[in-house]
Scaffold this motif. Structure first.
Motif, PDB file in Angstrom:
ATOM      1  N   PHE A   1       0.832  -1.205   0.000  1.00 55.24           N
ATOM      2  CA  PHE A   1       0.000   0.000   0.000  1.00 55.24           C
ATOM      3  C   PHE A   1       0.870   1.261   0.000  1.00 55.24           C
ATOM      4  N   GLY A   2       0.571   2.154  -0.955  1.00 54.79           N
ATOM      5  CA  GLY A   2       1.337   3.394  -1.077  1.00 54.79           C
ATOM      6  C   GLY A   2       2.691   3.230  -1.719  1.00 54.79           C
ATOM      7  N   ARG A   3       2.948   2.044  -2.297  1.00 57.89           N
ATOM      8  CA  ARG A   3       4.270   1.789  -2.884  1.00 57.89           C
ATOM      9  C   ARG A   3       4.184   1.442  -4.368  1.00 57.89           C
ATOM     10  N   ILE A   4       3.058   1.788  -4.997  1.00 50.55           N
ATOM     11  CA  ILE A   4       2.867   1.621  -6.436  1.00 50.55           C
ATOM     12  C   ILE A   4       2.779   3.016  -7.044  1.00 50.55           C
ATOM     13  N   ALA A   5       3.396   3.229  -8.197  1.00 47.97           N
ATOM     14  CA  ALA A   5       3.398   4.562  -8.800  1.00 47.97           C
ATOM     15  C   ALA A   5       3.186   4.479 -10.304  1.00 47.97           C
ATOM     16  N   THR A   6       2.618   5.541 -10.845  1.00 46.60           N
ATOM     17  CA  THR A   6       2.495   5.690 -12.294  1.00 46.60           C
ATOM     18  C   THR A   6       2.313   7.175 -12.590  1.00 46.60           C
ATOM     19  N   TYR A   7       2.187   7.515 -13.864  1.00 49.35           N
ATOM     20  CA  TYR A   7       1.973   8.912 -14.237  1.00 49.35           C
ATOM     21  C   TYR A   7       0.571   9.372 -13.859  1.00 49.35           C
ATOM     22  N   ASP A   8       0.461  10.642 -13.534  1.00 49.11           N
ATOM     23  CA  ASP A   8      -0.837  11.287 -13.359  1.00 49.11           C
ATOM     24  C   ASP A   8      -1.320  11.682 -14.748  1.00 49.11           C
ATOM     25  N   ILE A   9      -2.272  10.941 -15.291  1.00 46.94           N
ATOM     26  CA  ILE A   9      -2.640  11.165 -16.695  1.00 46.94           C
ATOM     27  C   ILE A   9      -3.348  12.493 -16.917  1.00 46.94           C
ATOM     28  N   GLU A  10      -3.821  13.140 -15.850  1.00 46.92           N
ATOM     29  CA  GLU A  10      -4.453  14.452 -16.005  1.00 46.92           C
ATOM     30  C   GLU A  10      -3.417  15.549 -16.198  1.00 46.92           C
ATOM     31  N   ARG A  11      -2.186  15.302 -15.771  1.00 44.87           N
ATOM     32  CA  ARG A  11      -1.153  16.344 -15.838  1.00 44.87           C
ATOM     33  C   ARG A  11       0.059  15.953 -16.671  1.00 44.87           C
ATOM     34  N   SER A  12       0.154  14.691 -17.031  1.00 44.53           N
ATOM     35  CA  SER A  12       1.287  14.222 -17.831  1.00 44.53           C
ATOM     36  C   SER A  12       0.819  13.837 -19.228  1.00 44.53           C
ATOM     37  N   GLY A  13       1.371  14.519 -20.233  1.00 44.49           N
ATOM     38  CA  GLY A  13       0.978  14.223 -21.611  1.00 44.49           C
ATOM     39  C   GLY A  13       1.355  12.815 -22.023  1.00 44.49           C
ATOM     40  N   VAL A  14       2.574  12.399 -21.685  1.00 47.14           N
ATOM     41  CA  VAL A  14       3.010  11.059 -22.076  1.00 47.14           C
ATOM     42  C   VAL A  14       2.240  10.012 -21.279  1.00 47.14           C
ATOM     43  N   GLY A  15       1.895  10.329 -20.028  1.00 44.29           N
ATOM     44  CA  GLY A  15       1.099   9.413 -19.229  1.00 44.29           C
ATOM     45  C   GLY A  15      -0.279   9.195 -19.820  1.00 44.29           C
ATOM     46  N   PHE A  16      -0.893  10.295 -20.283  1.00 49.96           N
ATOM     47  CA  PHE A  16      -2.216  10.172 -20.908  1.00 49.96           C
ATOM     48  C   PHE A  16      -2.119   9.379 -22.206  1.00 49.96           C
ATOM     49  N   LEU A  17      -1.072   9.625 -22.979  1.00 46.41           N
ATOM     50  CA  LEU A  17      -0.897   8.908 -24.243  1.00 46.41           C
ATOM     51  C   LEU A  17      -0.770   7.408 -23.991  1.00 46.41           C
ATOM     52  N   PHE A  18       0.063   7.031 -23.029  1.00 48.59           N
ATOM     53  CA  PHE A  18       0.246   5.608 -22.728  1.00 48.59           C
ATOM     54  C   PHE A  18      -1.052   4.972 -22.237  1.00 48.59           C
ATOM     55  N   MET A  19      -1.796   5.680 -21.394  1.00 39.78           N
ATOM     56  CA  MET A  19      -3.046   5.112 -20.892  1.00 39.78           C
ATOM     57  C   MET A  19      -4.086   5.034 -22.009  1.00 39.78           C
ATOM     58  N   GLY A  20      -4.081   6.002 -22.922  1.00 41.31           N
ATOM     59  CA  GLY A  20      -4.992   5.943 -24.062  1.00 41.31           C
ATOM     60  C   GLY A  20      -4.714   4.731 -24.937  1.00 41.31           C
ATOM     61  N   VAL A  21      -3.427   4.453 -25.155  1.00 40.85           N
ATOM     62  CA  VAL A  21      -3.057   3.271 -25.938  1.00 40.85           C
ATOM     63  C   VAL A  21      -3.457   2.001 -25.180  1.00 40.85           C
ATOM     64  N   ASP A  22      -3.224   1.983 -23.858  1.00 42.49           N
ATOM     65  CA  ASP A  22      -3.619   0.827 -23.048  1.00 42.49           C
ATOM     66  C   ASP A  22      -5.115   0.546 -23.179  1.00 42.49           C
ATOM     67  N   SER A  23      -5.919   1.607 -23.171  1.00 43.41           N
ATOM     68  CA  SER A  23      -7.375   1.413 -23.223  1.00 43.41           C
ATOM     69  C   SER A  23      -7.819   0.816 -24.556  1.00 43.41           C
ATOM     70  N   GLU A  24      -6.984   0.984 -25.597  1.00 41.60           N
ATOM     71  CA  GLU A  24      -7.293   0.410 -26.903  1.00 41.60           C
ATOM     72  C   GLU A  24      -6.754  -1.019 -27.038  1.00 41.60           C
ATOM     73  N   ARG A  25      -5.648  -1.309 -26.379  1.00 41.74           N
ATOM     74  CA  ARG A  25      -4.962  -2.582 -26.594  1.00 41.74           C
ATOM     75  C   ARG A  25      -5.265  -3.638 -25.528  1.00 41.74           C
ATOM     76  N   TYR A  26      -5.765  -3.204 -24.368  1.00 38.34           N
ATOM     77  CA  TYR A  26      -5.962  -4.155 -23.282  1.00 38.34           C
ATOM     78  C   TYR A  26      -7.344  -3.965 -22.663  1.00 38.34           C
ATOM     79  N   ASN A  27      -8.200  -4.954 -22.824  1.00 34.10           N
ATOM     80  CA  ASN A  27      -9.577  -4.851 -22.337  1.00 34.10           C
ATOM     81  C   ASN A  27      -9.670  -4.729 -20.818  1.00 34.10           C
ATOM     82  N   GLY A  28      -8.676  -5.242 -20.121  1.00 33.24           N
ATOM     83  CA  GLY A  28      -8.732  -5.232 -18.664  1.00 33.24           C
ATOM     84  C   GLY A  28      -8.044  -4.063 -18.004  1.00 33.24           C
ATOM     85  N   ILE A  29      -7.748  -3.015 -18.764  1.00 34.58           N
ATOM     86  CA  ILE A  29      -6.941  -1.928 -18.211  1.00 34.58           C
ATOM     87  C   ILE A  29      -7.605  -1.263 -17.018  1.00 34.58           C
TER      88      ILE A  29
END
Length: 365
Positions: free
Chosen positions: A180-208
């Motif tokens: 708990f509290g030891r997992i990290a990723t980009y804040d997709i609301e403030r990171s352009g590359v983070g949003f891009l990666f999550m957008g691609v994930d939502s297209e490529r992985y049904n369980g995202i």
């Protein structure tokens, strides 16, 4: 009261101009670096706008100036949105801007080209590049940078490392008290590359979104900065960093003994930094000269050895520890294609929908 009313009116005017897109606020982040001609006989200056840290690009510039010692480089280190806005504003107002623009924000670079702010150029060295990495002689991908999962080697001495997104979801769902509290990723609301990666994930992985739910249940830490995630994983404060830009993680391996890099084996999204020659470039030819170098086999080799950025050129092999090379070979690398398809990530309706789903999933809904 009258003074207060005047102040409120001025604030209203400024906000209106900003919302209408008529006001350009320059970021204090912007930094400019000069690299004088090594021959002492300057003939030309190449102005580069880039979101790549100058420390990473210094070796590239030095090698370019070995080939062209009479050329000076003016290197402007910007943030991705600032670069995008600056090209637009200078083109529309001043009619002169950078000679070449380089950014990892693939969607913003593509929008510049699509909206007429780039110009086509014939680049001989581009003929060796894969078709996915370029669009209409206007936008050119010159790096191959995976979105990786980084992890604490010390922690995973006693645990099985999850190698796919489904395995990661199941691992996190076990809700280890020490996670708990030891997992990290980009804040997709403030990171352009983070949003891009999550957008691609939502297209490529049904369980995202199920994976994002487990992030939320484990008190995920959100960041706009790759270095912050890498530092905290290496220190052991964090255990896992998801969708971190692999080029930055690779550059830190030698100095970060606890840092592990995983290329997800279900698929690994690959981003490419994109270069273009702005329509209002002061010197199209000097910008083209630098782009020719970036796409050449020599320039691509320097990218891997000096800048630690994997190349796109098929004749240039990845560099790094053998365990990393083996991991790359096992992973299902899936590059993001350069083209108008990138514009979907800038669509405001889709953006709101993705961010709403992101926040709902983090809340466990």
């Amino acid at each position: 009261m009258q003074a207060l009313c005047k102040l409120l009116f001025v604030i209203f005017q400024l906000l209106s101009a900003l919302l209408a897109g008529h006001l350009f606020i320059s970021s204090s982040y912007a930094k400019a670096f000069d690299f004088p001609a090594t021959s002492g006989k300057e003939n030309n200056v190449i102005t580069i706008y880039s979101v790549t840290d100058v420390d990473i690009f210094q070796g590239i510039i030095a090698d370019f100036q070995q080939l062209f010692p009479d050329i000076s480089i003016a290197y402007h280190d910007l943030q991705s949105l600032e670069l995008y806005e600056r090209i637009q504003n200078e083109t529309l107002k001043n009619n002169v801007t950078a000679d070449i623009a380089i950014s990892s924000a693939m969607d913003l670079q593509m929008k510049l080209a699509n909206d007429g702010f780039a110009q086509p150029v014939e680049i001989s060295t581009a003929q060796d590049m894969p078709s996915w990495s370029q669009w209409r002689n206007e936008v050119f991908g010159f790096t191959s940078e995976p979105a990786v999962t980084i992890y604490s080697k010390k922690y995973f001495q006693n645990h099985t490392l999850p190698k796919t997104r489904l395995e990661l979801q199941r691992f996190l769902a076990e809700r280890h008290a020490d996670l708990f509290g030891r997992i990290a990723t980009y804040d997709i609301e403030r990171s352009g590359v983070g949003f891009l990666f999550m957008g691609v994930d939502s297209e490529r992985y049904n369980g995202i979104w199920n994976l994002v739910k487990t992030f939320g249940a484990n008190g995920v830490k959100l960041s706009t900065n790759s270095s912050a995630i890498i530092n905290n994983v290496n220190s052991g404060k964090y255990v896992i960093g998801y969708n971190v830009l692999g080029s930055y993680a690779l550059a830190r391996l030698e100095s970060s003994p606890n840092l592990g890099i995983l290329y997800p084996e279900d698929y690994t999204t690959v981003l490419s930094r994109l270069a273009l020659i702005p329509k209002a470039a002061k010197s199209k030819e000097t910008g083209k000269l630098f782009l020719e170098y970036l796409l050449s086999e020599r320039g691509q080799q320097l990218l891997t050895t000096s800048a630690k950025l994997n190349a796109v050129h098929p004749a240039v092999k990845s560099s790094g520890p053998q365990e990393i090379l083996d991991a790359q070979a096992r992973s299902n690398l899936q590059p993001i294609k350069v083209g108008p398809g990138l514009l979907v990530y800038l669509d405001q309706v889709k953006r709101r929908k993705t961010i709403n789903q992101w926040n709902k999933s983090l809340r466990g809904e």
